[in-house]
Design an enzyme around this catalytic site. Structure first.
Site, PDB file in Angstrom:
ATOM      1  N   GLU A 189      -0.514  -0.126  10.802  1.00 41.31           N
ATOM      2  CA  GLU A 189       0.147   1.122  10.392  1.00 41.31           C
ATOM      3  C   GLU A 189      -0.519   2.337  11.038  1.00 41.31           C
ATOM      4  OE1 GLU A 189       2.921   0.696   9.159  1.00 41.31           O
ATOM      5  OE2 GLU A 189       2.612  -1.387   8.583  1.00 41.31           O
TER       6      GLU A 189
ATOM      7  N   HIS B  31       0.824   3.003  14.363  1.00 41.20           N
ATOM      8  CA  HIS B  31       2.118   3.706  14.376  1.00 41.20           C
ATOM      9  C   HIS B  31       1.916   5.226  14.440  1.00 41.20           C
ATOM     10  CE1 HIS B  31       5.199   0.675  14.048  1.00 41.20           C
ATOM     11  NE2 HIS B  31       4.658   0.114  12.980  1.00 41.20           N
TER      12      HIS B  31
HETATM   13 ZN   LIG Z   1       5.025  -1.727  12.310  1.00 40.99          ZN
END
Ligand SMILES: [Zn+2]
Length: 165
Positions: A131, A134
């Site tokens: 995450e 991202h």
């Molecule tokens: Zn992802």
């Protein structure tokens, strides 16, 4: 607030997200709530704001019984690299082995704007790194070799053909 997942070719996934500023951006509670709802709806264990089209440094992770919201997160350190299979809500049906740290030390801010220091191991360590990527414009297809990606996409094609999608 109603959020939707952006598609895997969306530009927002390839943009470095901005820091959340409590003064100018306000209280992130509603966004976090909407993101958590969307993540659970899609059966995920992690979801970053850019995946919903919002270029901010926020992600949620965990399961419905224990959800964590990480705002302006930072990786402090990581040890021992291991490869495990990963998926991503932005890339439905795509599964790939990705190398990540087994153990990490991190910092982030909670919804109230308090700084939290935390160590993660295993699955939650992996989710945090995925995450956090991202937020830095990195998707898991950037973390594997060209051949691995091609094979995974081939597999997905077959899977979808079988399913009639
Ligand atoms: Zn992802």
């Amino acid at each position: 607030m109603d959020l939707k997942l952006v598609s895997e070719d969306s530009e927002v996934l390839r943009e470095v997200a901005d820091y959340w500023d409590w003064e100018t951006d306000g209280d992130p509670s509603e966004l976090v709530k909407a993101m958590s709802k969307l993540m659970v709806l899609h059966g995920g264990i992690g979801l970053a704001a850019p995946q919903c089209g919002i270029s901010k440094r926020i992600f949620v992770m965990g399961n419905p019984e224990h959800l964590v919201a990480c705002i302006n997160p930072e990786m402090i350190s990581g040890t021992e690299r291991i490869r495990e299979q990963e998926g991503c809500l932005s890339f439905p049906d795509l599964w790939m082995y990705v190398e990540r740290y087994q153990d990490i030390s991190v910092e982030y801010y909670n919804v109230a704007g308090e700084k939290v220091q935390q160590d993660y191991t295993g699955l939650m360590s992996r989710v945090f790194q995925h995450e956090n990527d991202h937020l830095n414009a990195i998707c898991f297809d950037d973390r594997v070799g060209k051949l691995t990606l091609e094979r995974a996409k081939e597999k997905r094609k077959k899977l979808r053909a079988k399913r009639g999608v």
